[in-house]
Design an enzyme around this catalytic site. Structure first.
Site, mmCIF file in Angstrom:
data_model
loop_
_atom_site.group_PDB
_atom_site.id
_atom_site.type_symbol
_atom_site.label_atom_id
_atom_site.label_comp_id
_atom_site.label_asym_id
_atom_site.label_seq_id
_atom_site.Cartn_x
_atom_site.Cartn_y
_atom_site.Cartn_z
ATOM 1 N N GLU A 44 -23.995 26.258 -46.041
ATOM 2 C CA GLU A 44 -23.666 26.926 -44.802
ATOM 3 C C GLU A 44 -22.158 27.156 -44.660
ATOM 4 O O GLU A 44 -21.727 28.176 -44.164
ATOM 5 C CB GLU A 44 -24.186 26.107 -43.623
ATOM 6 C CG GLU A 44 -24.439 26.982 -42.416
ATOM 7 C CD GLU A 44 -24.951 26.183 -41.235
ATOM 8 O OE1 GLU A 44 -25.035 24.945 -41.331
ATOM 9 O OE2 GLU A 44 -25.248 26.807 -40.215
ATOM 10 N N ASP A 45 -21.369 26.195 -45.097
ATOM 11 C CA ASP A 45 -19.948 26.229 -44.761
ATOM 12 C C ASP A 45 -19.005 26.572 -45.908
ATOM 13 O O ASP A 45 -17.829 26.785 -45.684
ATOM 14 C CB ASP A 45 -19.521 24.860 -44.188
ATOM 15 C CG ASP A 45 -20.331 24.498 -42.951
ATOM 16 O OD1 ASP A 45 -20.873 25.425 -42.331
ATOM 17 O OD2 ASP A 45 -20.413 23.308 -42.628
ATOM 18 N N ASP A 64 -33.274 -9.368 -17.028
ATOM 19 C CA ASP A 64 -33.450 -10.819 -16.996
ATOM 20 C C ASP A 64 -34.740 -11.260 -17.652
ATOM 21 O O ASP A 64 -34.912 -12.423 -17.981
ATOM 22 C CB ASP A 64 -33.398 -11.326 -15.544
ATOM 23 C CG ASP A 64 -31.958 -11.416 -15.066
ATOM 24 O OD1 ASP A 64 -31.063 -11.120 -15.891
ATOM 25 O OD2 ASP A 64 -31.723 -11.743 -13.902
#
Ligand code: MN
Length: 723
Positions: free
Chosen positions: A85-86, A267
């Site tokens: 993609e990059d 608790d």
């Protein structure tokens, strides 16, 4: 940046060590290669945080190796998941270097990244299905989980608007998914991180409270456990015991759902004891031990072992007063019960998400995936197991978006037309084109999951029969068919109206059968095409019904003849000219000179016996018109045994020796005799008639075909020989 720097080499070593520890098999050479490629591909990029981009895929790979340890292929894919993609590295390179499995996973992750961006998530379940429908290998989702987890951990650095969007997506889509995949830890971390960005004040408040109580809590749990442990070991029981962690988002959800305070939820301390035993009586024994050590609260005791829950959940739930008077919820179960309980998570989730009951397919599949997970981490993950990671769920349907981000579910291979009808029948009826992901495409384009589809409509557009060739949905098909039949109905009505007016005009009467016959004669497939031709004026009714004498339409004559012949047939019965009625005198009409093979009809004359005419004889038609008819059906005898005269119209290029050529061609075929020739030429074109003796229609037709093949001949046709 240099990959050989010690700090990067150290990172690589750490990853390989982690893989060796957690994975059934590790290929250090391949891992190193993918580490280097990822490093190289991202070396000029930075993350929003300012860190080298490479740290992201590296961290994602660590998450896979540490928290979703399945196989080293997933780790390699994680290292490379953002490369396509990059960066300028493409899938082909990855496939070449690391094989098609890695390439397919990287491709899958790339495809689903950014899938939901800019969309308001209102149909979470559909979005999850969309995700599944796009994924062919389960490891794609795993890498995506890890990718998302790391992005969530580093979400501080992106702008607030983006933070909210990614956090919502994470909470609505990825966290429930991780849960179904049995990735409990990934799930709660995703939830807590998403919660942090969606409701920061509440998150920080709860985080502070938990932190202030953590040590106290851990100490209490240890205090509770040690006497129980001692007793159980005394009785030589094999077991696993621990506190059940509570997470910020789950506490928050409980507070909302039960309308209660943090203290009340927090608790309550939770303990789980899992026995490595197949004997459920051991569970009651452990119950006895805890009840001896700590005082139980009677009305909080539940025995789901004797009476399992509907989803087969089995466990003992008991609440006791533990150290310092704190309440402890204790769950006691065998290993087998625990495993069933874990699987039941899918059922719980299903209930919570208001899923449809018919979604058991998804549940089966998720359970199957979980089985593989468990086996892969416990035993050697075999190649067979990994080979079966191919998904085949939701592969027969696709999920596409409207421009507003609504999801539409369609069958596989659906087109913009299917989509248009899915949106609204009006949109379907007038769709003229479509934009898919912003590009104009033809209407028969196949859509893919995740496509955003925008339909272009026009008032003048209407459904087209050809659409039926490619539409997939029932809705589209039935709408198109309905439209077409409505239109045909209209045409039929209009055509009928014109037809009937014309019949009136020419004082003709046709019954339904006659019209059908006529339509067939005129080579229409059906009546509606016939009427359509009338409406569109491609069929000239005036010419057809009232032919001018000299250009008489053969077809209409024939038709009328047949219809009259039919009347005659019913009144006179069958009569063979040569057969049982041998005595009846007959002769061949000179006006049309029928030859064996021609459709014929007998005309009963006064004093001259039966005259045999061709059914399309123009003369006969005239005689019938004047009402002086009496027709009988006649058949050709099996073998007429003699020759008949037939005429041929012929034209062609005028050249020397032509006549010789033609007569040769005729006489050499079956010794055909020529009766007469009448040819004239004009401007290098000749035309004329030849009469010949033939035995039957077949003989004549073959002769005509033969002549047609001669060089320089333009046309050859039979013509009716007159007296
Ligand atoms: Mn990424």
């Amino acid at each position: 940046m240099d990959v050989n720097e010690p700090k990067y080499q150290k990172m690589l070593t750490e990853l390989i060590e982690l893989c060796k520890k957690n994975l059934p098999k590790t290929d250090a050479v391949l891992l190193t290669k993918s580490f280097n490629m990822s490093f190289e591909a991202h070396k000029n990029d930075l993350r929003a945080s300012g860190d080298p981009y490479f740290l992201h895929p590296y961290e994602v790979a660590l998450i896979i190796a540490r928290e979703i340890p399945l196989d080293h292929i997933s780790v390699i894919a994680a290292l490379l998941h953002d490369v396509v993609e990059d960066t300028e590295f493409n899938l082909d390179i990855i496939k070449k270097e690391f094989g098609s499995e890695v390439a397919e996973i990287v491709d899958g992750v790339t495809k689903i990244s950014g899938l939901f961006s800019g969309l308001e998530i209102t149909q979470a379940e559909n979005y999850r299905k969309l995700l599944l429908s796009m994924v062919k290998d389960v490891r794609v989702i795993l890498v995506k989980f890890a990718d998302r987890l790391h992005n969530m951990r580093t979400l501080d650095f992106v702008p607030p608007v983006k933070q909210r969007r990614i956090a919502t997506e994470t909470l609505e889509i990825y966290a429930p998914f991780a849960n179904r995949f049995g990735l409990g830890r990934v799930k709660w971390e995703l939830e807590d991180l998403a919660f942090k960005y969606l409701n920061k004040p509440a998150y920080e408040d709860l985080a502070k409270k938990i932190k202030s109580k953590r040590k106290e809590r851990e100490a209490l749990i240890a205090k509770f456990m040690s006497p129980v442990e001692a007793k159980l070991k005394e009785y030589k029981l094999d077991f696993e015991m621990g506190g059940r962690p509570k997470h910020i988002y789950s506490i928050y959800k409980k507070m909302l759902n039960q309308n209660t305070t943090f203290e009340f939820i927090y608790d309550l301390l939770a303990i789980r004891i899992i026995l490595e035993s197949n004997d459920q009586n051991d569970c009651y024994y452990v119950l006895g031990v805890t009840n001896q050590l700590y005082k139980p609260i009677g009305d909080r005791f539940k025995d789901y072992i004797s009476i399992p829950k509907k989803n087969n959940y089995q466990s003992i739930h008991n609440t006791v007063f533990g150290p310092e008077g704190k309440l402890f919820e204790v769950q006691i179960r065998t290993r087998k019960m625990h495993e069933i309980a874990e699987r039941g998570v899918a059922a719980h989730w299903k209930y919570k998400e208001h899923l449809h009951n018919n979604d058991s397919e998804l549940e089966d599949w998720v359970n199957w995936v979980r089985d593989i997970f468990e086996n892969a981490s416990k035993n050697e993950a075999t190649k067979e197991i990994l080979a079966s990671f191919k998904l085949n769920l939701y592969q027969d349907e696709i999920y596409v978006f409207t421009p507003n981000g609504d999801l539409k579910r369609l069958p596989l291979n659906s087109t913009p037309v299917d989509f248009a009808f899915e949106v609204h029948s009006n949109v379907g009826h007038h769709c003229i084109g479509a934009k898919v992901n912003g590009k104009i495409v033809p209407l028969d384009t196949r859509l893919n999951s995740g496509d955003q589809v925008d339909i272009i409509t026009s008032k003048n557009q209407h459904p087209n029969r050809s659409w039926l060739q490619f539409v997939q949905t029932h809705k589209a098909k039935s709408n198109i068919r309905k439209y077409i039949s409505r239109e045909e109905e209209k045409i039929l009505e209009a055509g009928k109206e014109i037809w009937e007016k014309k019949l009136k005009k020419y004082k003709l009467s046709f019954n339904h059968e006659d019209v059908n016959k006529l339509a067939r004669k005129l080579k229409f497939d059906n009546l509606s095409q016939f009427y359509k031709a009338i409406v569109q004026n491609t069929l000239n009714l005036d010419e057809l019904l009232n032919p001018p004498e000299e250009h008489e339409s053969k077809q209409s004559n024939e038709l009328q003849f047949e219809s009259f012949a039919e009347i005659a047939r019913t009144s006179s019965g069958d009569l063979l000219v040569e057969g049982e009625h041998k005595g009846i005198e007959y002769m061949y009409a000179k006006c049309c000179s029928p030859i064996p093979g021609d459709p014929i009809i007998g005309y009963i004359t006064i004093g001259e016996g039966i005259k045999v005419h061709r059914k399309d004889c123009k003369n006969l038609l005239n005689m019938i018109k004047h009402g002086e008819h009496k027709l009988v059906p006649v058949n050709w005898p099996q073998d007429a045994g003699k020759y008949f005269v037939a005429g041929i119209n012929i034209s062609g290029e005028d050249k020397p020796g032509l006549l010789n050529e033609i007569s040769n061609s005729i006489t050499t075929y079956k010794n055909t005799n020529i009766k007469s020739v009448n040819i004239s030429s004009n401007d290098s074109v000749f035309s004329g008639t030849i009469t010949v003796y033939v035995s039957d229609l077949d003989h004549l037709n073959r002769l005509i075909e033969r002549l047609k093949k001669s060089i320089g001949i333009y046309s050859v046709k039979r013509f009716v020989v007159g007296p």
